[in-house]
Design a protein around this motif. Sequence first.
Motif, PDB file in Angstrom:
ATOM      1  N   UNK A 196     -19.930 -33.470   0.823  1.00 36.64           N
ATOM      2  CA  UNK A 196     -21.067 -33.486  -0.083  1.00 36.64           C
ATOM      3  C   UNK A 196     -20.666 -32.761  -1.356  1.00 36.64           C
ATOM      4  N   UNK A 197     -20.769 -33.445  -2.479  1.00 38.91           N
ATOM      5  CA  UNK A 197     -20.563 -32.812  -3.788  1.00 38.91           C
ATOM      6  C   UNK A 197     -21.940 -32.731  -4.435  1.00 38.91           C
ATOM      7  N   UNK A 198     -22.313 -31.523  -4.809  1.00 40.73           N
ATOM      8  CA  UNK A 198     -23.641 -31.288  -5.350  1.00 40.73           C
ATOM      9  C   UNK A 198     -23.489 -30.477  -6.628  1.00 40.73           C
ATOM     10  N   UNK A 199     -23.913 -31.057  -7.740  1.00 44.45           N
ATOM     11  CA  UNK A 199     -23.788 -30.412  -9.046  1.00 44.45           C
ATOM     12  C   UNK A 199     -25.176 -30.045  -9.554  1.00 44.45           C
ATOM     13  N   UNK A 200     -25.314 -28.803  -9.996  1.00 46.32           N
ATOM     14  CA  UNK A 200     -26.561 -28.304 -10.571  1.00 46.32           C
ATOM     15  C   UNK A 200     -26.301 -28.008 -12.047  1.00 46.32           C
ATOM     16  N   UNK A 201     -27.140 -28.557 -12.921  1.00 40.24           N
ATOM     17  CA  UNK A 201     -26.954 -28.394 -14.361  1.00 40.24           C
ATOM     18  C   UNK A 201     -28.246 -27.908 -15.009  1.00 40.24           C
ATOM     19  N   UNK A 202     -28.142 -26.862 -15.804  1.00 38.98           N
ATOM     20  CA  UNK A 202     -29.290 -26.328 -16.539  1.00 38.98           C
ATOM     21  C   UNK A 202     -29.350 -27.012 -17.896  1.00 38.98           C
ATOM     22  N   UNK A 203     -30.299 -27.937 -18.069  1.00 41.71           N
ATOM     23  CA  UNK A 203     -30.446 -28.711 -19.299  1.00 41.71           C
ATOM     24  C   UNK A 203     -31.395 -27.962 -20.235  1.00 41.71           C
ATOM     25  N   UNK A 204     -30.813 -27.226 -21.168  1.00 40.47           N
ATOM     26  CA  UNK A 204     -31.597 -26.360 -22.049  1.00 40.47           C
ATOM     27  C   UNK A 204     -32.410 -27.143 -23.075  1.00 40.47           C
ATOM     28  N   UNK A 205     -32.026 -28.377 -23.376  1.00 41.37           N
ATOM     29  CA  UNK A 205     -32.739 -29.166 -24.381  1.00 41.37           C
ATOM     30  C   UNK A 205     -34.179 -29.455 -23.970  1.00 41.37           C
ATOM     31  N   UNK A 206     -34.470 -29.375 -22.685  1.00 43.17           N
ATOM     32  CA  UNK A 206     -35.825 -29.654 -22.201  1.00 43.17           C
ATOM     33  C   UNK A 206     -36.863 -28.732 -22.832  1.00 43.17           C
TER      34      UNK A 206
ATOM     35  N   UNK B   8     -36.773 -27.607 -25.833  1.00 45.06           N
ATOM     36  CA  UNK B   8     -36.768 -27.760 -27.285  1.00 45.06           C
ATOM     37  C   UNK B   8     -37.429 -29.053 -27.770  1.00 45.06           C
ATOM     38  N   UNK B   9     -37.759 -29.954 -26.856  1.00 39.13           N
ATOM     39  CA  UNK B   9     -38.354 -31.229 -27.247  1.00 39.13           C
ATOM     40  C   UNK B   9     -39.846 -31.016 -27.508  1.00 39.13           C
TER      41      UNK B   9
ATOM     42  N   UNK C  93     -39.475 -28.697 -18.623  1.00 36.28           N
ATOM     43  CA  UNK C  93     -38.853 -27.548 -17.972  1.00 36.28           C
ATOM     44  C   UNK C  93     -39.414 -27.260 -16.601  1.00 36.28           C
ATOM     45  N   UNK C  94     -38.530 -26.867 -15.682  1.00 35.29           N
ATOM     46  CA  UNK C  94     -38.966 -26.442 -14.353  1.00 35.29           C
ATOM     47  C   UNK C  94     -38.217 -25.186 -13.918  1.00 35.29           C
TER      48      UNK C  94
ATOM     49  N   UNK D  23     -37.209 -20.908 -14.956  1.00 37.86           N
ATOM     50  CA  UNK D  23     -37.890 -19.731 -15.507  1.00 37.86           C
ATOM     51  C   UNK D  23     -37.776 -19.650 -17.028  1.00 37.86           C
ATOM     52  N   UNK D  24     -36.651 -20.079 -17.598  1.00 41.15           N
ATOM     53  CA  UNK D  24     -36.449 -19.984 -19.040  1.00 41.15           C
ATOM     54  C   UNK D  24     -36.897 -21.232 -19.798  1.00 41.15           C
ATOM     55  N   UNK D  25     -37.550 -22.177 -19.133  1.00 41.00           N
ATOM     56  CA  UNK D  25     -38.033 -23.387 -19.779  1.00 41.00           C
ATOM     57  C   UNK D  25     -37.062 -24.547 -19.721  1.00 41.00           C
ATOM     58  N   UNK D  26     -35.859 -24.324 -19.222  1.00 46.27           N
ATOM     59  CA  UNK D  26     -34.877 -25.403 -19.092  1.00 46.27           C
ATOM     60  C   UNK D  26     -35.235 -26.300 -17.910  1.00 46.27           C
ATOM     61  N   UNK D  27     -34.539 -27.411 -17.818  1.00 45.96           N
ATOM     62  CA  UNK D  27     -34.752 -28.360 -16.726  1.00 45.96           C
ATOM     63  C   UNK D  27     -33.538 -28.358 -15.802  1.00 45.96           C
ATOM     64  N   UNK D  28     -33.760 -28.287 -14.509  1.00 44.45           N
ATOM     65  CA  UNK D  28     -32.677 -28.360 -13.542  1.00 44.45           C
ATOM     66  C   UNK D  28     -32.392 -29.829 -13.254  1.00 44.45           C
TER      67      UNK D  28
END
Length: 188
Positions: A148-158, A160-161, A167-168, A170-175
């Motif tokens: 199992x390869x599992x990648x988690x990415x914090x999308x900070x642009x969420x 700023x739109x 955002x989901x 704590x800092x408003x970013x999207x996982x």
Amino acid sequence: LPSPDAPVVETSDKRSVLKRWRRDRSGTTAIEFAFVATPFLMLLFGIMGVGLYFFTTFSLENAVEQTGRLIRTGQVQQGGMTAQQFKDKVCELAPSFVDCTNKIRVNVLNYPDSEAIGPSTLPQCLDAAGNLSDVTSFAPGDADQVVLIWVCYEWALASKIPYLNLGNMANGSRLIQAATTFRTEPYN
């Protein structure tokens, strides 16, 4: 009685001024645009934001799938690739706007069979505070194992739109999460 010097205004002149004022439509377009502009801009930014979200998600999923082939064929195991080298390979295939330095976590886990995969065996992407977890695992396994390869990415642009709250975290970013599961080939 009106003074003799006062101009005489006839009622027909008064009526024509009122008719001209009612027929004047020079500001109508600006008023109609003001009613329509805000919903139009909200819809436009919403479409762009959701489009960027899906583009990022699908691009990251493609990068994980392509990099997973290295484990599936045994190149990672036989070549002695480290967790950082594997993460760098994922980042090479991800779009250039994906921030791979601090905002991405790559987890590689192996299992004897698919029944062993469960919620208790998976690492968490977020910590208790709702931020991206620093815990990662890298165990590519051997031949004929389920990986199992599992990648988690914090999308900070969420965060700023405008007009759209994606955002989901704590800092408003999207996982954004991307994963693939496969059985490694008998490469031995």
